[in-house]
Design a protein around this motif. Structure first.
Motif, mmCIF file in Angstrom:
data_model
loop_
_atom_site.group_PDB
_atom_site.id
_atom_site.type_symbol
_atom_site.label_atom_id
_atom_site.label_comp_id
_atom_site.label_asym_id
_atom_site.label_seq_id
_atom_site.Cartn_x
_atom_site.Cartn_y
_atom_site.Cartn_z
ATOM 1 N N THR A 139 0.777 -1.304 -0.035
ATOM 2 C CA THR A 139 -0.130 -0.135 0.142
ATOM 3 C C THR A 139 0.812 1.250 -0.065
ATOM 4 O OG1 THR A 139 -0.197 -0.044 2.396
ATOM 5 C CG2 THR A 139 -1.781 -1.007 1.067
ATOM 6 N N GLN A 140 1.993 1.110 0.209
ATOM 7 C CA GLN A 140 3.044 1.985 0.199
ATOM 8 C C GLN A 140 3.553 2.548 -1.095
ATOM 9 O OE1 GLN A 140 6.723 1.609 2.331
ATOM 10 N NE2 GLN A 140 6.651 3.517 3.212
ATOM 11 N N GLN A 141 3.393 4.097 -1.522
ATOM 12 C CA GLN A 141 3.860 4.485 -2.641
ATOM 13 C C GLN A 141 5.363 4.656 -2.748
ATOM 14 O OE1 GLN A 141 1.596 5.440 -5.194
ATOM 15 N NE2 GLN A 141 0.075 4.690 -3.803
ATOM 16 N N PRO A 142 5.951 4.554 -3.840
ATOM 17 C CA PRO A 142 7.440 4.975 -4.045
ATOM 18 C C PRO A 142 8.079 6.034 -3.304
ATOM 19 C CG PRO A 142 6.248 4.014 -6.076
ATOM 20 C CD PRO A 142 5.316 4.464 -5.084
ATOM 21 N N GLU A 143 7.233 7.163 -3.375
ATOM 22 C CA GLU A 143 7.783 8.251 -2.858
ATOM 23 C C GLU A 143 8.028 8.383 -1.332
ATOM 24 O OE1 GLU A 143 3.597 9.116 -4.382
ATOM 25 O OE2 GLU A 143 5.112 8.313 -5.159
ATOM 26 N N ASP A 144 6.914 7.537 -0.755
ATOM 27 C CA ASP A 144 6.735 7.253 0.578
ATOM 28 C C ASP A 144 7.954 6.602 1.247
ATOM 29 O OD1 ASP A 144 4.406 8.677 0.686
ATOM 30 O OD2 ASP A 144 3.180 6.767 0.622
ATOM 31 N N GLU A 145 8.461 5.710 0.399
ATOM 32 C CA GLU A 145 9.425 4.767 0.650
ATOM 33 C C GLU A 145 10.878 5.589 0.597
ATOM 34 O OE1 GLU A 145 12.150 1.663 1.889
ATOM 35 O OE2 GLU A 145 10.142 1.958 2.324
ATOM 36 N N LEU A 146 10.993 6.639 -0.150
ATOM 37 C CA LEU A 146 12.155 7.420 -0.480
ATOM 38 C C LEU A 146 12.103 8.408 0.480
ATOM 39 C CD1 LEU A 146 12.034 8.118 -4.354
ATOM 40 C CD2 LEU A 146 13.473 7.026 -3.086
ATOM 41 N N GLN A 147 11.064 8.779 0.946
ATOM 42 C CA GLN A 147 11.004 9.883 2.255
ATOM 43 C C GLN A 147 11.399 9.075 3.496
ATOM 44 O OE1 GLN A 147 10.319 13.283 2.289
ATOM 45 N NE2 GLN A 147 11.278 12.948 4.179
ATOM 46 N N ARG A 148 10.887 7.836 3.657
ATOM 47 C CA ARG A 148 11.341 7.037 4.862
ATOM 48 C C ARG A 148 12.770 6.844 4.968
ATOM 49 N NH1 ARG A 148 12.793 2.347 6.429
ATOM 50 N NH2 ARG A 148 12.550 1.322 4.289
ATOM 51 N N GLN A 149 13.201 6.465 3.877
ATOM 52 C CA GLN A 149 14.757 6.064 3.756
ATOM 53 C C GLN A 149 15.691 7.502 3.919
ATOM 54 O OE1 GLN A 149 15.793 4.198 0.056
ATOM 55 N NE2 GLN A 149 14.515 2.447 0.587
ATOM 56 N N ALA A 150 14.961 8.630 3.447
ATOM 57 C CA ALA A 150 15.823 9.832 3.669
ATOM 58 C C ALA A 150 15.665 10.331 5.255
ATOM 59 C CB ALA A 150 15.275 10.924 2.911
ATOM 60 N N ASP A 151 14.668 9.900 5.849
ATOM 61 C CA ASP A 151 14.341 10.172 7.142
ATOM 62 C C ASP A 151 15.310 9.457 7.920
ATOM 63 O OD1 ASP A 151 12.416 12.295 6.701
ATOM 64 O OD2 ASP A 151 10.709 10.956 7.040
ATOM 65 N N GLY A 152 15.283 8.119 7.594
ATOM 66 C CA GLY A 152 16.362 7.175 8.292
ATOM 67 C C GLY A 152 17.992 7.832 8.197
ATOM 68 N N LEU A 153 18.180 8.373 7.091
ATOM 69 C CA LEU A 153 19.469 8.889 6.793
ATOM 70 C C LEU A 153 19.781 10.084 7.754
ATOM 71 C CD1 LEU A 153 22.139 9.092 5.344
ATOM 72 C CD2 LEU A 153 21.190 10.381 3.794
ATOM 73 N N LEU A 154 18.870 10.734 7.788
ATOM 74 C CA LEU A 154 19.088 12.033 8.671
ATOM 75 C C LEU A 154 19.112 11.524 10.169
ATOM 76 C CD1 LEU A 154 16.684 14.521 6.884
ATOM 77 C CD2 LEU A 154 19.145 14.614 6.839
ATOM 78 N N SER A 155 18.417 10.557 10.552
ATOM 79 C CA SER A 155 18.582 10.293 11.964
ATOM 80 C C SER A 155 19.715 9.687 12.126
ATOM 81 C CB SER A 155 17.307 9.194 12.007
ATOM 82 O OG SER A 155 17.312 8.426 13.330
ATOM 83 N N ALA A 156 20.153 8.628 11.212
ATOM 84 C CA ALA A 156 21.699 8.185 11.376
ATOM 85 C C ALA A 156 22.743 9.123 11.425
ATOM 86 C CB ALA A 156 21.937 7.299 10.410
ATOM 87 N N LEU A 157 22.630 10.274 10.804
ATOM 88 C CA LEU A 157 23.696 11.678 10.841
ATOM 89 C C LEU A 157 23.619 12.122 12.164
ATOM 90 C CD1 LEU A 157 22.942 12.966 7.385
ATOM 91 C CD2 LEU A 157 25.181 11.855 8.252
ATOM 92 N N ASP A 158 22.342 12.257 12.664
ATOM 93 C CA ASP A 158 22.202 12.918 14.101
ATOM 94 C C ASP A 158 22.963 11.940 15.256
ATOM 95 O OD1 ASP A 158 20.652 14.813 13.099
ATOM 96 O OD2 ASP A 158 18.726 14.012 13.604
ATOM 97 N N ARG A 159 23.095 10.838 14.866
ATOM 98 C CA ARG A 159 23.830 9.834 16.091
ATOM 99 C C ARG A 159 25.077 9.541 15.849
ATOM 100 N NH1 ARG A 159 19.080 6.928 14.512
ATOM 101 N NH2 ARG A 159 20.291 5.485 13.707
#
Length: 120
Positions: free
Chosen positions: A4-24
């Motif tokens: 049910t997830q759109q490709p752009e949602d997955e891209l956004q989720r991955q970008a958010d995960g990357l930003l979270s990794a950078l914070d840590r």
């Protein structure tokens, strides 16, 4: 990606995960893997931009041919500007990947020096 997830949602989720990794990011030595991943991601993005530019161009050419057949004068040649922008994005993504590889090499030198200082 779930069905049910759109490709752009997955891209956004991955970008958010990357930003979270950078914070840590705990230390310079931990940046190596992240820099390597960022570089390969940039190369993948460059490929995606280039493929999108090609697909966009093919689609726009079909539309343009239809317009020319109907009226003789295209109403909106802005597709060409979009095509140029997508191709530019691909070139810049490749440049970003090269810069990230340079950062990775420099980071490895920094880690090596940090290791020497820690042994002293």
């Amino acid at each position: 990606m779930n069905p049910t997830q759109q490709p752009e949602d997955e891209l956004q989720r991955q970008a958010d995960g990357l930003l979270s990794a950078l914070d840590r990011l705990p230390a310079t030595s931990a940046a190596s893997k992240l820099l390597d991943t960022l570089s390969s991601t940039q190369l993948a993005l460059a490929e995606a931009y280039e493929r999108l530019a090609f697909a966009h161009e093919q689609s726009a050419l079909v539309d343009l041919r239809a317009e020319l057949t109907d009226t003789g004068i295209p109403d909106n040649p802005a597709w060409l500007a979009a095509d140029v922008a997508l191709r530019t994005a691909g070139r810049l993504a490749r440049l970003a990947a090269q810069q990230l590889q340079e950062a990775l090499r420099d980071n490895e030198v920094a880690v090596w020096f940090d290791d020497l200082e820690g042994d002293a």
